[in-house]
Scaffold this active site. Sequence first.
Site, short mmCIF file in Angstrom:
data_model
loop_
_atom_site.label_atom_id
_atom_site.label_comp_id
_atom_site.label_asym_id
_atom_site.label_seq_id
_atom_site.Cartn_x
_atom_site.Cartn_y
_atom_site.Cartn_z
N GLU A 118 0.58 14.23 -12.12
CA GLU A 118 0.34 15.64 -12.28
C GLU A 118 0.84 16.23 -14.24
O GLU A 118 -0.09 16.72 -14.53
CB GLU A 118 0.98 16.58 -11.78
CG GLU A 118 1.05 17.93 -11.56
CD GLU A 118 1.74 18.81 -10.74
OE1 GLU A 118 1.74 20.19 -10.80
OE2 GLU A 118 2.07 18.40 -9.71
N GLU A 136 1.87 17.14 2.24
CA GLU A 136 3.20 16.93 1.96
C GLU A 136 4.38 17.43 3.38
O GLU A 136 4.64 17.00 2.83
CB GLU A 136 3.39 18.11 0.99
CG GLU A 136 2.73 17.63 -1.01
CD GLU A 136 3.09 18.75 -1.89
OE1 GLU A 136 4.22 18.18 -2.46
OE2 GLU A 136 2.88 19.66 -1.67
N ARG A 192 11.38 25.82 -5.20
CA ARG A 192 10.72 24.87 -3.07
C ARG A 192 12.06 24.85 -2.68
O ARG A 192 11.93 25.12 -1.39
CB ARG A 192 9.87 24.40 -3.48
CG ARG A 192 8.80 23.73 -2.77
CD ARG A 192 8.19 22.92 -2.39
NE ARG A 192 6.50 24.05 -2.62
CZ ARG A 192 5.46 24.26 -1.91
NH1 ARG A 192 6.47 24.35 -0.69
NH2 ARG A 192 4.66 25.25 -2.43
N CYS A 208 1.01 -1.58 0.11
CA CYS A 208 0.09 0.44 0.18
C CYS A 208 1.25 1.14 -0.13
O CYS A 208 1.67 1.49 0.28
CB CYS A 208 -1.05 0.03 1.09
SG CYS A 208 -1.75 1.32 1.57
N ALA A 215 0.58 20.43 -4.24
CA ALA A 215 1.20 21.61 -3.78
C ALA A 215 -0.29 21.36 -1.99
O ALA A 215 -0.04 22.23 -1.73
CB ALA A 215 0.73 22.80 -4.70
N PHE A 250 10.52 -15.48 2.67
CA PHE A 250 11.40 -15.81 1.61
C PHE A 250 10.55 -14.79 0.61
O PHE A 250 11.16 -13.94 -1.10
CB PHE A 250 10.69 -17.13 1.26
CG PHE A 250 10.84 -17.80 -0.52
CD1 PHE A 250 12.34 -18.28 -0.99
CD2 PHE A 250 9.98 -17.80 -0.96
CE1 PHE A 250 12.86 -18.52 -1.95
CE2 PHE A 250 10.43 -18.26 -2.91
CZ PHE A 250 11.35 -18.78 -2.56
#
Length: 1370
Positions: free
Chosen positions: A840, A1306, A918, A164, A1117, A374
């Site tokens: 994006e 983020e 950034r 996941c 963002a 394994f």
Amino acid sequence: MGSMLSEKQMESVEEQSELKEAILYVNGVRRVLPDGLAHLTLLEYLRDMGLTGTKLGCGEGGCGACTVMISYLDQSSKKCVHLAINACLAPLYSVEGMHVITVEGIGSCRYGLHPIQESLANSHGSQCGFCTPGFVMSMYALLRSSKKPPTEEDIKENLAGNLCRCTGYRPIIDAFRVFARTDDALYTIRSSGLSSSEFVCPSTGKPCSCGQNIKDDEGTTTRRICNSDILKPVSYSDIDGAAYTSKELIFPPELLLRKSAALFLTGSNGLKWHRPVSLQHVLYIKTKYPNAKLVVGNTEVGIETRLKSFHYPVLVHVAHVPELNKLNIKDEGLEIGASVKLSELINVLKLVVDQRASFQTSSCRAILEQLKWFAGTQIKNIASVGGNICTASPISDLNPLWMAAGAQFHISDCRGNIRICAAENFFMDYRKVDLASNEILLFVFLPWNSRYEFVKAFKQAHRRDDDIAIVNAGMRACLAEKDQKWIVSDASIVYGGVAPYSISANETKKFLLGKYWNQELFHGSLEVLEKDIILKDEAPGGMVEFRKSLILSFFFKFFLWVSHQMDGLPWSNGTVPASYLSTIKSFHYPSTIGRQDYEIVKRGTAVGAPEVHLSSTLQVTGEAEYTDDVPMPPNGLHAALILSKKPHARILAIDDIVAKSSPGFAGIFFAKHVPGSNMVGPVVIDEELFASDVVTCVGQVIGVVVADTHENAKHAARKVHIQYEELPAVLSIEEAIASNSFHPETERCLRKGDVDLCFLSSQCDNIIEGEVQVGGQEHFYLEPNSSLVWTIDGGNEVHMISSTQAPKKHQQYVARVLGLPMSKVVCKAKRVGGGFGGKETRSAFLAAVAAIPSYLLNRPVKITLDRDIDMMITGQRHSFLGKYKVGFTKDGKILALDLKIFNNGGNSLDLSLAVLERAMFHSDNVYEIPNVRIKGMVCFTNLPSNTAFRGFGGPQGMLIAENWIQRISMELKKSPEEIREMNFQRDGSVLHYGQKIENSTLERLWKELKISSDFLAVKKEVERFNTHNRWVKRGVAIIPTKFGISFTAKFMNQAGALVHVYTDGTVLVTHGGVEMGQGLHTKVAQVAASSFNIPLSSVFISETSTDKVPNASPTAASASSDIYGAAVLDACEQIKARMEPIASKHNFVSFAELASACYMERIDLSAHGFYRTPDIGFDWGAGKGTPFKYFTYGAAFAEVEIDTLVGDFHTRQADVILDLGFPLNPAIDVGQIEGAFVQGLGWVALEELKWGDAAHKWIPAGCLYTCGPGSYKIPSINDVPLKFNISLLKGAPNPKAIHSSKAVGEPPFFLASAVFFAIKDAIRAARAEVGLSDWFCLDNPATPERIRMACVDEFTKPFIDSIFHPKLSV
């Protein structure tokens, strides 16, 4: 054996025994399997029939998204067997005569959810939902197959084969924990001694506050959740393993009565599929087809045929041959049939370990230990012992053990003659064994061990669970008493991963024999071993120094382990030092526990409530539709890309003649066929859609083939031959700097104060200089890129459904390459199975590629990338190089920072400049620096263009900063926390780009975290532990973060929404954001529900579409909830204002009544809302401005433990705290934090990209080696911190965003660097053992190689010095 039948007799038997009808039951429905489908996998068959809940995630059995359960009658025990398997690897005919249950077969939204599905949905265990059906089916198969409820350890081990990328696994563990074995009395009888008000924790069985809601004076609710308080344990039934509902599918009676019979079927490309049911039949087929490939689980052959384009004309499925499935416990040992599944072997080994004397089963325990790591359960359920042996992989985990344990392989030729070959003599060269084309492996004989015979397995991989070995070993020593001492009477030392095949250290064995078991023997053995196993510097796989050190480290561990086993016996050679014991203990995962601590501040009916994801029930039932699940329209075609195989070359000629004659071929298209412009790009138009003259990276698109099936399209694309003239290639940042290879106009500079003057002045007591390499990262969204494009009105309009974060960019690209106005192109996105920035911009060119054949042929075209292609061509997180110079006082106060940073943009600019910008904005992290100069440039390299990834350069900038912060602490011999705290920014601080800090909660967060994590006490305990343990070390770190919220490009900070109110009182919302698991639709719906004061269930969001909301910015963002929530609120307020005159005249009992009344009065119940973020902007000319609306603050504490001898690590504890204001949905935000942290943990400690560059010359130039789950390791369920606590800061509303909330997507990502710096702290303790206290480099990811080689000791010194720097692709 008996005599062999003649050929005519055999053919007669074959004809008589063959089934007249091949059948399969799917979810209780009988299906006849026609001939001609032998090339299909079970996954392809299921999806073709519309059962799209079973997903294609990787195609190599590495992600678990395709998990289904098969049930069959075991002929020997006459019992039903239920197994989870990977449908992507299972040949369709391999499950003939079985019952296949998919996620659709156990529950649905319409007819009711299975308790597994319900628990997962209610526990917030599904975000993007693409992996969810696989988890559900793995758990379902475990419950159906268990004779008693599984333990928590069973559950985690069972889920190790499921990946996941969104949730961080914790909510999944909690959801399934309720099905674990526990004390039922806790739920049925009030335990004595407990007051009626005390709550009993479902996990610990002790009183705790995990189920309490504590209201404060202002009506807000603080919720503490410990593990899972969602569901109480479900009642258990012994019927068929576990029957949780009356609708449980039974095993079909027809299959109970059906006898096993032979099968002969065919497939495309001349494929013949045989299923013999006797050994004689197998040998007959081998006589007829000497080169026939024998398969059981298809785990190797399936990958060879799918990913490596191998073709085996004859496949013989030997899983149903009784003689090859025997498991006989004999007096001398264990007979293991070649077709025995690994899961069956595990069960038998556990049985014999329990039943026989301990000394007899040393080999069995070693094999069990190796099998634990394994592979995933799905692989172990189908992979066979013989298949693993005969594949002869140089990194096979079992082959070194067979050799060391003295196993014998019994082999038969086609005439029935049997010979015995010792395992140590069976492996001859790379993938070559002592097995003639007319021979097969019958069974393995594993002898019992004698007293004082010790067998041990070793393995080191990139990830502990479900990973191939870097180096493994099997070792055996048999000791005997002589002259009141112990001598070595026999021994075997075997390694894998250090030669083309599993290899015995024969000279070491000779040295050991007859010698006393003591320190002298050990040190002498090391000298011999170092020369015995020779690994050349250019060996495939790289990491040569690391692998050499593992050879010695494994032997040291073996020596310690055997010595420890001998402790207490007469004449033993002294006790193993207590400080050494921790390195020889077998690793055991305790239960994962966690706490989620937040307050609930409700605003209206829905905002602030911890609602579950709106699509969660659809996702857990497999009914949620993703792009590749959309049914193919009539006359539809599949696309496959023609890709460059060179990093930089001129195209001389393209030969497509053979491709055009391929089966199902419908068309082939190149640059000359593009009706519009062949040039595209998200910011700068610098990228060719189809390379026309020169290719600039491996994987660049040269053309596209369309055919009737995906496989036929790929087959045709492989037949296109391209002739190149190779040109010089730039493959790293260092090479780009050396050759001045930069993207045009990408130089940036930020200044504050006077750096040069500060360095020259006497203010700086210390000045340090250094470099930091920052590794990249693959997005590994579980859903590969996919687009379906079709034309309307003969090509006058083009529509598409895409897996994208930016539908507008798809619309823009397609319009551009087709020469159409954007008004005639529509892009829709229902949901995305994970994006993280990777969808994006890089998904847009794929839609444009598919649009060319769709438009020119006027037919629907679907393009869905295979996992390896997706990883190879769509770009990753940017790698960075930072060169810093920092001045500071003797107290640790930072005075000046001079920083040059470079990122690897790849072969087109894409978003690399914005990522660099950034990174420059975040290069101070949270620290006050009076004098700053930061220069940045984007490197042009001949690698696929890198792109956006969660954090968008911010984490790279902050990681560089934290590296020099830690270096300052080491220079001054102070703790890093002390240096951090004295340099924190505060309200009023002016940053190096001119923005002023307001409403900072950093110091409050920091203090709360130090208290809640008990930082000082844990640090003290770590120091105590390290004093008492030589080879295992612990480390701690506490890291802050400040993440700016807004797009740094001002124009992108805008959002639109469309809200419709219907006369029944329900509301339909459409906005420009895309749901990709982050809960955006859920939060936006909550905003609408609260605005209208209606239940959340009355609000629906269907899809994102460019013809509903135009010109939408990408969902990126972290700002989407802020801007789209505000746009929706604007639309709702407009409608409410129109409704107000009607509402004020009447006392309506429901919103539906009000809506109907407004309709009757001809009030417009539809509104377009819009929002633009105010008070932001930045001028790069001046280098000053306000790029961010506000900052999200956070901090994290981590404690880790490393094994210094091999580089293994695990995270013992992680505590994370974030300031999210008053969250729109605290439960979804907690899920975002956990998911971001575990994804960040992958970036800093597990996930390494390996490119064909100067650092990895064994990889073809410019090629990506790590292009699938087999070689690229994202965190698995067992990489989650053992104690994982999440807290949201209370009472801290944010005045600058909707409903006082803050963005979450983020900001938490970088906090996982606490794990990285905790690892570095542990390494520091290890280096101190050998007198090293100086600063040392540690690049991310901190893989086992980097950890081990930084822990300098006597086992690394023969190969490296103390400043050795393992190679990294940057």
